[in-house]
Design a protein around this motif. Sequence first.
Motif, short mmCIF file in Angstrom:
data_model
loop_
_atom_site.label_atom_id
_atom_site.label_comp_id
_atom_site.label_asym_id
_atom_site.label_seq_id
_atom_site.Cartn_x
_atom_site.Cartn_y
_atom_site.Cartn_z
N PRO A 24 53.24 33.65 39.89
CA PRO A 24 53.58 32.35 39.28
C PRO A 24 52.47 31.31 39.46
O PRO A 24 52.29 30.44 38.61
N ALA A 25 51.72 31.39 40.56
CA ALA A 25 50.66 30.41 40.77
C ALA A 25 49.58 30.55 39.70
O ALA A 25 49.15 29.56 39.09
N PHE A 26 49.14 31.78 39.44
CA PHE A 26 48.09 31.97 38.45
C PHE A 26 48.62 31.91 37.02
O PHE A 26 47.84 31.82 36.08
N THR A 27 49.94 31.95 36.84
CA THR A 27 50.52 31.66 35.53
C THR A 27 50.43 30.15 35.27
O THR A 27 50.15 29.73 34.15
N ALA A 28 50.64 29.36 36.31
CA ALA A 28 50.57 27.90 36.18
C ALA A 28 49.14 27.40 36.03
O ALA A 28 48.89 26.40 35.36
N VAL A 29 48.19 28.09 36.64
CA VAL A 29 46.78 27.69 36.58
C VAL A 29 46.18 28.35 35.35
O VAL A 29 46.12 29.58 35.26
N GLN A 30 45.73 27.53 34.40
CA GLN A 30 45.25 28.06 33.12
C GLN A 30 43.80 27.66 32.86
O GLN A 30 43.29 26.71 33.45
N ASN A 31 43.18 28.37 31.95
CA ASN A 31 41.79 28.10 31.54
C ASN A 31 40.82 28.13 32.71
O ASN A 31 39.96 27.26 32.85
N THR A 32 40.96 29.12 33.55
CA THR A 32 40.12 29.25 34.75
C THR A 32 38.68 29.56 34.36
O THR A 32 38.43 30.47 33.57
N ARG A 33 37.75 28.79 34.92
CA ARG A 33 36.32 29.00 34.70
C ARG A 33 35.61 29.00 36.05
O ARG A 33 35.39 27.94 36.65
N PHE A 34 35.29 30.18 36.56
CA PHE A 34 34.56 30.29 37.82
C PHE A 34 33.15 29.79 37.59
O PHE A 34 32.53 30.08 36.58
N HIS A 35 32.64 29.00 38.56
CA HIS A 35 31.29 28.47 38.37
C HIS A 35 30.36 28.74 39.55
O HIS A 35 29.14 28.67 39.39
N THR A 36 30.87 29.07 40.73
CA THR A 36 29.99 29.29 41.87
C THR A 36 30.60 30.34 42.79
O THR A 36 31.82 30.34 43.02
N GLN A 37 29.75 31.20 43.30
CA GLN A 37 30.13 32.16 44.34
C GLN A 37 29.05 32.08 45.41
O GLN A 37 27.86 32.06 45.11
N THR A 38 29.48 32.01 46.64
CA THR A 38 28.53 31.97 47.74
C THR A 38 29.10 32.72 48.93
O THR A 38 30.32 32.87 49.03
N GLY A 39 28.26 33.19 49.80
CA GLY A 39 28.71 33.86 51.00
C GLY A 39 27.85 35.05 51.34
O GLY A 39 26.89 35.38 50.64
N GLU A 40 28.20 35.66 52.45
CA GLU A 40 27.53 36.88 52.89
C GLU A 40 28.39 37.56 53.93
O GLU A 40 29.31 36.97 54.49
N GLY A 41 28.07 38.82 54.18
CA GLY A 41 28.82 39.56 55.20
C GLY A 41 30.28 39.70 54.82
O GLY A 41 30.60 40.24 53.77
N ASP A 42 31.16 39.17 55.67
CA ASP A 42 32.60 39.32 55.43
C ASP A 42 33.27 38.04 54.93
O ASP A 42 34.49 37.98 54.87
N ALA A 43 32.49 37.02 54.54
CA ALA A 43 33.09 35.76 54.07
C ALA A 43 32.40 35.29 52.79
O ALA A 43 31.17 35.18 52.73
N TYR A 44 33.22 35.01 51.78
CA TYR A 44 32.73 34.54 50.49
C TYR A 44 33.60 33.39 50.01
O TYR A 44 34.80 33.34 50.32
N ALA A 45 33.00 32.49 49.23
CA ALA A 45 33.75 31.39 48.63
C ALA A 45 33.56 31.46 47.12
O ALA A 45 32.43 31.61 46.64
N LEU A 46 34.66 31.36 46.39
CA LEU A 46 34.65 31.33 44.93
C LEU A 46 35.15 29.96 44.50
O LEU A 46 36.19 29.49 44.96
N PHE A 47 34.43 29.32 43.59
CA PHE A 47 34.77 27.99 43.10
C PHE A 47 35.12 28.09 41.61
O PHE A 47 34.42 28.77 40.87
N TYR A 48 36.18 27.40 41.21
CA TYR A 48 36.50 27.38 39.78
C TYR A 48 37.16 26.07 39.39
O TYR A 48 37.68 25.33 40.22
N ARG A 49 37.10 25.80 38.09
CA ARG A 49 37.81 24.68 37.48
C ARG A 49 38.84 25.27 36.52
O ARG A 49 38.62 26.32 35.92
#
Length: 137
Positions: A24-49
């Motif tokens: 239901p969370a991703f049903t409510a969140v629409q028009n997702t546009r990922f713009h940045t990915q960063t990280g290394e090893g076992d930790a990563y961050a994904l950014f989107y609008r």
Amino acid sequence: MPSSPLTEQFRFEGPDQLRDFLTPAFTAVQNTRFHTQTGEGDAYALFYRARVGSQPFEEVQLLRLDHEARIKEITLFGRPMPALTALMISAGSELARRQGRRGVAALMRASAAPVHTMVTFGDRRMVPLTRPAARRT
């Protein structure tokens, strides 16, 4: 075990509970546009609008991976507040409805709606009055 992004009242245990929330969370969140990915090893961050209803929404997902590169922990950070309250109304009530708790779903909507209205009004009308360049009248 991921915590709920909107409350500290519970944690998700296992992939089934997490899927039940994320659907239901991703049903409510629409028009997702990922713009940045960063990280290394076992930790990563994904950014989107995206959008939650009419509200613009931005989120960061901090992903921690296990030794097989599978996600073992997700931490979500979202903004702005009106989008978070809209998400709480939509996803929270849908989660309760999917659990067969229609009364809780209605109560979730009814109790969160005034908070959403206040936060949205404050964000649109009051916060702009406090920016450093705002004129004093």
